[in-house]
Design an enzyme around this catalytic site. Structure first.
Site, PDB file in Angstrom:
ATOM      1  N   ASP A 109       0.715  -1.173  -0.014  1.00  0.00           N
ATOM      2  CA  ASP A 109       0.006   0.035   0.079  1.00  0.00           C
ATOM      3  C   ASP A 109       0.753   1.142  -0.043  1.00  0.00           C
ATOM      4  OD1 ASP A 109      -2.670  -1.052  -0.096  1.00  0.00           O
ATOM      5  OD2 ASP A 109      -2.377  -1.718   1.794  1.00  0.00           O
ATOM      6  N   ASP A 168      -7.258  -3.183  -5.761  1.00  0.00           N
ATOM      7  CA  ASP A 168      -6.743  -1.937  -4.929  1.00  0.00           C
ATOM      8  C   ASP A 168      -5.338  -1.652  -5.476  1.00  0.00           C
ATOM      9  OD1 ASP A 168      -8.510  -3.798  -3.672  1.00  0.00           O
ATOM     10  OD2 ASP A 168      -8.325  -2.514  -1.884  1.00  0.00           O
TER      11      ASP A 168
HETATM   12  N1  GLY Z   1      -7.379  -1.086  -0.112  1.00  0.00           N
HETATM   13  C1  GLY Z   1      -8.474  -1.672   0.931  1.00  0.00           C
HETATM   14  C2  GLY Z   1      -9.536  -0.824   0.638  1.00  0.00           C
HETATM   15  O1  GLY Z   1      -9.814  -0.183  -0.223  1.00  0.00           O
HETATM   16  O2  GLY Z   1     -10.620  -0.983   1.790  1.00  0.00           O
END
Ligand code: GLY
Length: 389
Positions: A109, A168
């Protein structure tokens, strides 16, 4: 809620000349008032604002959490719009709060965590320290790319699978494109193409919707297609569709390859023509949630989608005007008291009614820091576009 929406829709400013329907300056002034309260209630920079707990108390998270960079990013947007130096001071403080994550190789992330605060900060100030932190971060992120699989690994484990990739993850690519440009290291660029191409091939259904999690084997073959945060493996988790749309808009911006533009338009069609998209265009948390219309909304999905649609509307596509209008409506509705909190309420977040992880009963119908971030980004994009008209 319906009555309130109706009343608001007739009181919203409508400019007969077809210019801006949203008073961006006013919305930013309100956001600034709200975030002044957030800053006062958050003195410890190791606890980043995230959401609201089930008992109503503020939910803060450590800098290792995937959302830690959004608050700093929003503070930069407040500075960008208002030019008020108090926001620069606050943004610098909350950006540097995340600096140790540049060496974090245990998460995928880093695009969210580093590029939202440091990327915006660097764009606005050219502070060389931000650049060096981000380039280290890009190297950390690249360690999660295995060329044999062809994608950046999301989580280290998902159920029995060792190489899960979530949709994501497309949101990391803007960060890596930036790193490729700034460092001259073509490897970052090549990772973006490889990740986006494999995702295009494996993550999407014929109707343009996306699976949440693709579980890869070590040679790149697909073992399973699943969900983590959506209703079911076959369903279309709303925020996942928003991440996908945003990701392929960025892919086209950065490469000018038509296949990415076509993909972004397929995703936009899935979202905008979806019979389960409510009239106010703020999605339920999953487009296939079982009890629609009695399901929670996800304002964060709307904010991300609106910001992405605004950029897509500028890309010389036949439906550009429709994309702009849909995004405008999303931002207009998010700016009403149905979704936007009163000053001093909502634990000082701007927007209400987002859903983080419904299957885990976590963060359901609450404020979420990234809903605020993409809402402010969307407003800035909207302002730029309506100024030109
Ligand atoms: N990346 C995690 C979410 O969108 O909840």
């Amino acid at each position: 809620m319906k009555k309130l929406l109706f009343l608001l829709s007739i009181t919203l400013t409508f400019n007969a000349l077809g210019q801006s329907k949203i008073d961006v300056k006013k919305q930013f002034a309100l956001a600034a008032q709200q975030y002044e309260g957030m800053l006062k209630s958050h003195q410890d920079i190791t606890k980043t604002p995230q959401s609201t707990n089930a008992d109503g108390s503020p939910r803060d998270m450590p800098t290792t959490w995937w959302c830690s960079g959004f608050f700093g990013g929003s503070l930069w947007y407040l500075f960008e719009e208002t030019k008020d130096p108090q926001w620069k001071v606050a943004a610098e403080k909350w950006t540097m709060a995340i600096q140790k994550e540049q060496y974090n190789t245990g998460t995928h992330d880093l695009g969210f965590m580093l590029y939202c605060p440091f990327g915006n900060g660097y764009r606005l100030t050219k502070n060389p320290e931000y650049k060096s932190i981000m380039l280290n971060g890009a190297k950390s992120l690249a360690t999660r790319f295995n060329p044999k699989v062809g994608v950046i690994k999301s989580w280290n484990k998902f159920q029995s699978f060792d190489y899960p990739v979530i949709i994501d993850n497309m949101m990391n690519l803007e960060f890596l494109f930036w790193a490729a440009r700034e460092s001259g290291n073509k490897e970052f660029y090549n990772i973006c193409l490889s990740h986006a191409d494999s995702t295009l091939k494996h993550h999407f259904r014929p109707n343009g919707s996306s699976y949440h999690v693709i579980c890869y084997d070590k040679d790149g073959t697909v073992l399973r297609k699943k969900t983590a945060q959506g209703y079911a493996d076959y369903s279309a988790w709303s925020r996942g569709q928003a991440w996908a749309l945003y990701g392929y808009v960025v892919m086209y911006r950065e490469t000018k390859q038509k296949k990415y533009l076509a993909q972004a338009q397929r995703i936009a069609s899935y979202i905008l023509n979806n019979p389960n998209l409510p009239k106010d265009k703020i999605p339920y948390w999953d487009y296939n949630a079982p009890n629609i219309p009695n399901e929670e909304r996800d304002a964060s999905a709307a904010a991300i989608t609106a910001s992405a649609l605004l950029e897509l509307s500028t890309m010389k596509v036949a439906k550009g005007k429709a994309y702009f209008k849909a995004a405008e409506m999303m931002l207009q509705n998010l700016s009403t008291p149905v979704y936007k909190a009163k000053i001093g309420e909502n634990n000082h977040f701007i927007l209400m009614h987002s859903t983080g992880h419904k299957p885990a009963k976590s963060e359901v119908d609450v404020p979420l820091v990234y809903a605020d971030y993409y809402y402010l980004e969307g407003l800035l994009r909207y302002q730029t576009l309506t100024k030109k008209k």
